[in-house]
Scaffold this motif. Structure first.
Motif, mmCIF file in Angstrom:
data_model
loop_
_atom_site.group_PDB
_atom_site.id
_atom_site.type_symbol
_atom_site.label_atom_id
_atom_site.label_comp_id
_atom_site.label_asym_id
_atom_site.label_seq_id
_atom_site.Cartn_x
_atom_site.Cartn_y
_atom_site.Cartn_z
ATOM 1 N N SER A 294 -41.804 -14.891 101.435
ATOM 2 C CA SER A 294 -42.295 -13.506 101.395
ATOM 3 C C SER A 294 -41.244 -12.500 101.863
ATOM 4 O O SER A 294 -41.146 -11.390 101.320
ATOM 5 N N GLY A 295 -40.458 -12.876 102.863
ATOM 6 C CA GLY A 295 -39.435 -11.968 103.363
ATOM 7 C C GLY A 295 -38.366 -11.648 102.336
ATOM 8 O O GLY A 295 -37.679 -10.625 102.456
ATOM 9 N N ILE A 296 -38.203 -12.507 101.348
ATOM 10 C CA ILE A 296 -37.260 -12.262 100.249
ATOM 11 C C ILE A 296 -37.962 -11.605 99.073
ATOM 12 O O ILE A 296 -37.437 -10.678 98.448
ATOM 13 N N ILE A 297 -39.167 -12.068 98.784
ATOM 14 C CA ILE A 297 -39.870 -11.626 97.578
ATOM 15 C C ILE A 297 -40.380 -10.195 97.700
ATOM 16 O O ILE A 297 -40.212 -9.378 96.780
ATOM 17 N N MET A 298 -41.013 -9.870 98.815
ATOM 18 C CA MET A 298 -41.683 -8.576 98.914
ATOM 19 C C MET A 298 -40.726 -7.384 98.787
ATOM 20 O O MET A 298 -41.055 -6.402 98.099
ATOM 21 N N PRO A 299 -39.528 -7.418 99.399
ATOM 22 C CA PRO A 299 -38.603 -6.303 99.162
ATOM 23 C C PRO A 299 -38.232 -6.151 97.688
ATOM 24 O O PRO A 299 -38.006 -5.030 97.217
ATOM 25 N N CYS A 300 -38.174 -7.257 96.959
ATOM 26 C CA CYS A 300 -37.882 -7.185 95.523
ATOM 27 C C CYS A 300 -39.009 -6.473 94.777
ATOM 28 O O CYS A 300 -38.761 -5.655 93.879
ATOM 29 N N LEU A 301 -40.248 -6.785 95.133
ATOM 30 C CA LEU A 301 -41.389 -6.146 94.478
ATOM 31 C C LEU A 301 -41.415 -4.651 94.761
ATOM 32 O O LEU A 301 -41.728 -3.844 93.874
ATOM 33 N N GLU B 294 -38.754 -2.741 95.516
ATOM 34 C CA GLU B 294 -37.628 -2.108 94.825
ATOM 35 C C GLU B 294 -37.909 -1.944 93.338
ATOM 36 O O GLU B 294 -37.541 -0.923 92.733
ATOM 37 N N ALA B 295 -38.555 -2.949 92.730
ATOM 38 C CA ALA B 295 -38.842 -2.911 91.292
ATOM 39 C C ALA B 295 -40.125 -2.152 90.969
ATOM 40 O O ALA B 295 -40.543 -2.103 89.818
ATOM 41 N N LYS B 296 -40.745 -1.578 91.997
ATOM 42 C CA LYS B 296 -41.975 -0.794 91.826
ATOM 43 C C LYS B 296 -43.062 -1.598 91.104
ATOM 44 O O LYS B 296 -43.708 -1.131 90.163
ATOM 45 N N VAL B 297 -43.241 -2.813 91.566
ATOM 46 C CA VAL B 297 -44.219 -3.720 90.965
ATOM 47 C C VAL B 297 -45.621 -3.372 91.448
ATOM 48 O O VAL B 297 -45.865 -3.253 92.659
ATOM 49 N N ALA B 298 -46.539 -3.209 90.496
ATOM 50 C CA ALA B 298 -47.942 -2.958 90.834
ATOM 51 C C ALA B 298 -48.837 -4.074 90.313
ATOM 52 O O ALA B 298 -49.756 -4.522 91.003
ATOM 53 N N ASN B 299 -48.574 -4.538 89.089
ATOM 54 C CA ASN B 299 -49.388 -5.572 88.462
ATOM 55 C C ASN B 299 -48.597 -6.878 88.359
ATOM 56 O O ASN B 299 -47.468 -6.888 87.870
ATOM 57 N N ILE B 300 -49.207 -7.946 88.827
ATOM 58 C CA ILE B 300 -48.545 -9.250 88.897
ATOM 59 C C ILE B 300 -49.408 -10.301 88.212
ATOM 60 O O ILE B 300 -50.632 -10.289 88.353
ATOM 61 N N THR B 301 -48.764 -11.221 87.507
ATOM 62 C CA THR B 301 -49.444 -12.401 86.983
ATOM 63 C C THR B 301 -48.878 -13.622 87.685
ATOM 64 O O THR B 301 -47.656 -13.820 87.717
ATOM 65 N N GLU B 302 -49.766 -14.428 88.242
ATOM 66 C CA GLU B 302 -49.393 -15.631 88.983
ATOM 67 C C GLU B 302 -49.898 -16.859 88.240
ATOM 68 O O GLU B 302 -51.077 -16.962 87.916
ATOM 69 N N SER C 169 -52.329 -21.285 91.524
ATOM 70 C CA SER C 169 -52.783 -20.669 92.770
ATOM 71 C C SER C 169 -53.063 -21.684 93.864
ATOM 72 O O SER C 169 -52.857 -21.399 95.039
ATOM 73 N N GLU C 170 -53.569 -22.865 93.495
ATOM 74 C CA GLU C 170 -53.908 -23.933 94.429
ATOM 75 C C GLU C 170 -54.796 -23.390 95.548
ATOM 76 O O GLU C 170 -55.941 -23.010 95.323
ATOM 77 N N PHE C 171 -54.282 -23.308 96.780
ATOM 78 C CA PHE C 171 -55.081 -22.823 97.908
ATOM 79 C C PHE C 171 -55.005 -21.307 98.070
ATOM 80 O O PHE C 171 -55.691 -20.735 98.903
ATOM 81 N N GLY C 172 -54.135 -20.662 97.307
ATOM 82 C CA GLY C 172 -54.061 -19.207 97.346
ATOM 83 C C GLY C 172 -53.206 -18.628 98.438
ATOM 84 O O GLY C 172 -53.332 -17.437 98.764
ATOM 85 N N GLY C 173 -52.286 -19.413 99.015
ATOM 86 C CA GLY C 173 -51.426 -18.895 100.076
ATOM 87 C C GLY C 173 -50.591 -17.721 99.608
ATOM 88 O O GLY C 173 -50.568 -16.658 100.257
ATOM 89 N N LEU D 184 -49.717 -11.578 97.502
ATOM 90 C CA LEU D 184 -49.520 -10.756 96.306
ATOM 91 C C LEU D 184 -50.695 -9.810 96.077
ATOM 92 O O LEU D 184 -50.508 -8.667 95.638
ATOM 93 N N ALA D 185 -51.906 -10.283 96.363
ATOM 94 C CA ALA D 185 -53.084 -9.432 96.177
ATOM 95 C C ALA D 185 -53.022 -8.209 97.085
ATOM 96 O O ALA D 185 -53.362 -7.084 96.668
ATOM 97 N N ASP D 186 -52.605 -8.396 98.316
ATOM 98 C CA ASP D 186 -52.478 -7.265 99.237
ATOM 99 C C ASP D 186 -51.473 -6.247 98.710
ATOM 100 O O ASP D 186 -51.688 -5.030 98.792
ATOM 101 N N HIS D 187 -50.356 -6.761 98.159
ATOM 102 C CA HIS D 187 -49.350 -5.851 97.600
ATOM 103 C C HIS D 187 -49.921 -5.085 96.406
ATOM 104 O O HIS D 187 -49.770 -3.854 96.326
#
Length: 273
Positions: free
Chosen positions: A13-20, A22-30, A33-37, A42-45
């Motif tokens: 998360s410490g690497i991924i979230m700054p990327c999101l 910077e790229a102004k990401v609002a909608n994500i497809t995952e 999901s397994e346990f949803g960790g 991503l849902a909070d973002h």
């Protein structure tokens, strides 16, 4: 045993979230999901950006399904990824962490790239399990979903060990019936990293160059993105220190060796019980 091995994509998360951001990401497809960790992160973002998290997973853990039903910013599609992607809409970023085999991952990326091109959006994809043990060896959660010509001989009963890409062992890292492992590692059309490399080789052109970043920790994080995107240079500079970092790779190797020693100790204890 589970608590001894960190394995969730959320560890990045410490690497991924700054990327999101910077790229102004609002909608994500995952995908997966397994346990949803990672899904919860991503849902909070997405909720904070006024967007939606769409999750493709036909059989997640029941706890995830319950959570998804209660979360307004989450859309859970109960289909295998390659079926769902046939009609999927565009997203600002994609997370690929479903079935860890060449056929599935390669075709997931092809679909994602098609969707991005049709929507005239830059590609930004985060992939898990691009390092050992899935980098050069297929793992199958649902072997029947992989066509015969693409499915390697496999076993649910045996495990894999470091320093030996040959036949499977009666010990080592294994799924206990939850997933199958290809009998042999290496060669064409085998493994997640091989799928990523083949996708890039097919897709990367002078007209549309791609960047790839490989973070060699927690089974490996791969990031593929359009080099021409307005945020690409900033992301590249931010991610460069992590790319194939030798210290990070050494720490990951040490982590895995220690974990495999624990498995061997448990196996020996079980055999003498």
């Amino acid at each position: 045993m589970t608590n001894l091995l960190i394995h969730s994509m959320s560890e990045f998360s410490g690497i991924i979230m700054p990327c999101l951001v910077e790229a102004k990401v609002a909608n994500i497809t995952e995908i997966g999901s397994e346990f949803g960790g990672m899904s919860r992160v991503l849902a909070d973002h997405c909720e904070g950006q006024g967007g939606t998290l769409t999750c493709f997973d036909p059989e997640p853990d029941p706890s995830f399904s319950e959570w998804a039903e209660e979360h307004a910013a989450v859309c859970h599609v109960k289909q295998p990824s390659l079926d769902a992607l046939e009609t999927a809409g565009p997203a600002d970023a994609w997370f690929v962490d479903g079935d860890h085999n060449y056929f599935t991952v390669f075709n997931e990326l092809v679909h994602v790239d098609r969707i991005c091109r049709e929507a005239d959006r830059p590609l930004l994809a985060f992939l898990h399990d691009v390092s050992w043990p899935c980098a050069r060896r297929d793992f199958y959660y649902a072997p029947s979903r992989v066509p015969d010509d693409w499915r390697h001989p496999h076993s649910y009963d045996h495990g894999v060990v470091l320093d030996d890409d040959g036949a499977l062992k009666d010990r080592g890292f294994r799924g206990g019936g939850s997933f199958a492992v290809a009998l042999e590692a290496g060669g064409p059309h085998n493994g997640v990293l091989t799928a990523v490399e083949d996708f890039i080789a097919q897709t990367d052109t002078e007209e549309r160059p791609l960047y790839y970043v490989h973070v060699p920790a927690v089974f490996g994080l791969g990031i593929v993105f359009d080099a021409s995107a307005p945020w690409a240079e900033t992301l590249g500079k931010f991610l460069l220190p992590y790319h194939e970092n030798s210290l990070i790779a050494r720490l990951e190797e040490n982590r895995l060796r220690n974990y495999l020693e624990v498995i061997d100790w448990q196996d020996r204890k079980s055999s003498t019980a």
